[in-house]
Design a protein around this motif. Structure first.
Motif, PDB file in Angstrom:
ATOM      1  N   VAL A   1      10.518  10.464  12.060  1.00 27.68           N
ATOM      2  CA  VAL A   1      10.735  10.303  13.499  1.00 27.68           C
ATOM      3  C   VAL A   1       9.495   9.734  14.193  1.00 27.68           C
ATOM      4  O   VAL A   1       9.622   8.812  15.009  1.00 27.68           O
ATOM      5  CB  VAL A   1      11.184  11.634  14.143  1.00 27.68           C
ATOM      6  CG1 VAL A   1      11.140  11.542  15.667  1.00 27.68           C
ATOM      7  CG2 VAL A   1      12.595  11.999  13.685  1.00 27.68           C
TER       8      VAL A   1
ATOM      9  N   GLU B   1      18.128  12.761  12.910  1.00 25.77           N
ATOM     10  CA  GLU B   1      16.964  12.811  13.791  1.00 25.77           C
ATOM     11  C   GLU B   1      16.391  11.408  13.985  1.00 25.77           C
ATOM     12  O   GLU B   1      16.013  11.017  15.096  1.00 25.77           O
ATOM     13  CB  GLU B   1      15.905  13.731  13.199  1.00 25.77           C
ATOM     14  CG  GLU B   1      16.294  15.209  13.176  1.00 25.77           C
ATOM     15  CD  GLU B   1      15.275  16.063  12.438  1.00 25.77           C
ATOM     16  OE1 GLU B   1      14.351  15.491  11.823  1.00 25.77           O
ATOM     17  OE2 GLU B   1      15.404  17.299  12.474  1.00 25.77           O
ATOM     18  N   ILE B   2      16.333  10.656  12.900  1.00 22.73           N
ATOM     19  CA  ILE B   2      15.814   9.288  12.963  1.00 22.73           C
ATOM     20  C   ILE B   2      16.731   8.403  13.812  1.00 22.73           C
ATOM     21  O   ILE B   2      16.266   7.586  14.608  1.00 22.73           O
ATOM     22  CB  ILE B   2      15.642   8.725  11.542  1.00 22.73           C
ATOM     23  CG1 ILE B   2      14.450   9.405  10.857  1.00 22.73           C
ATOM     24  CG2 ILE B   2      15.475   7.206  11.548  1.00 22.73           C
ATOM     25  CD1 ILE B   2      14.390   9.203   9.368  1.00 22.73           C
TER      26      ILE B   2
ATOM     27  N   ALA C   1      16.058   8.790  17.395  1.00 20.45           N
ATOM     28  CA  ALA C   1      14.784   8.198  17.814  1.00 20.45           C
ATOM     29  C   ALA C   1      14.805   6.669  17.793  1.00 20.45           C
ATOM     30  O   ALA C   1      13.977   6.037  18.453  1.00 20.45           O
ATOM     31  CB  ALA C   1      13.655   8.705  16.913  1.00 20.45           C
TER      32      ALA C   1
END
Length: 207
Positions: free
Chosen positions: A72, A113-114, A117
């Motif tokens: 991230v 999560e990536i 972001a």
């Protein structure tokens, strides 16, 4: 053939980069340590180049070959430089004193999560996390499990995987990335429980 950018300079970056070069892809390797990136590019040969960390990667496919904790932050630092790219997250989220648990809770994953972001126009695909880097480097055909929400991005990643002499297997949407990270944990348990680390997970498709 595709143009591939690999962010990261570790064993998986080297293994994927080597197979990509052998398969005729244009490969760019990127790391915070510019000298190490140049050394890796030279070792890969085949016209591989070293990119500049933080600038727009030249590859249409961007392999994020960094540990989970760095995923991230790296994507956030790159920001709009990843717009329109297909980002391949290869990380595992091992946690605990013996790497026997997942750092991500149920309903989440490193890949998700990536994706949060990344720029909205980027597409994140989970792949390669169930293959040990040294096993990938040995050559031969292996199964690579692939998850993602965008069908076109998954198709491009699957074509790349297949070009490396590997078999891509689509396991569903990006929500399945948590299960793939769990499969990475299973692989570690298998290796440590007697099978050894020269092992790979595979799927048998019966007629």
């Amino acid at each position: 053939m595709s143009s591939i950018s690999i962010i990261g300079l570790g064993g998986m970056a080297r293994a994927i980069g080597a197979r990509a070069v052998e398969s005729g892809h244009a490969v760019e390797v990127i790391g915070r340590d510019a000298a190490k990136a140049k050394d890796l590019a030279a070792a890969l040969g085949g016209g591989a180049t070293a990119g500049t960390f933080g600038t727009t990667p030249t590859g249409d496919l961007v392999v994020l070959a960094v540990p989970h904790a760095g995923g991230v932050p790296v994507v956030t630092e790159y920001g709009d430089a990843l717009a329109g790219k297909v980002v391949i997250d290869i990380s595992n989220t091992f946690a605990g004193p013996d790497d026997t648990a997942l750092a991500t809770p149920e309903g989440s994953s490193a890949a998700q999560e990536i994706a949060k972001a990344a720029p909205a126009s980027a597409h994140v695909v989970k792949a390669f996390n169930t293959v040990f880097g040294h096993v990938l480097a040995r050559g031969g055909s292996l199964d690579v499990l692939v998850a993602g929400d965008d069908a076109g991005a998954k198709a491009r990643v699957s074509a790349f995987v297949e070009s490396l002499g590997l078999r891509p297997l689509d396991v569903g949407g990006l929500d399945m990335a948590h299960r793939l990270e769990g499969a990475g944990l299973l692989l570690m348990g298998l290796a440590r429980s007697g099978a050894g680390f020269n092992v790979a997970l595979g799927v048998t498709i019966l007629d």
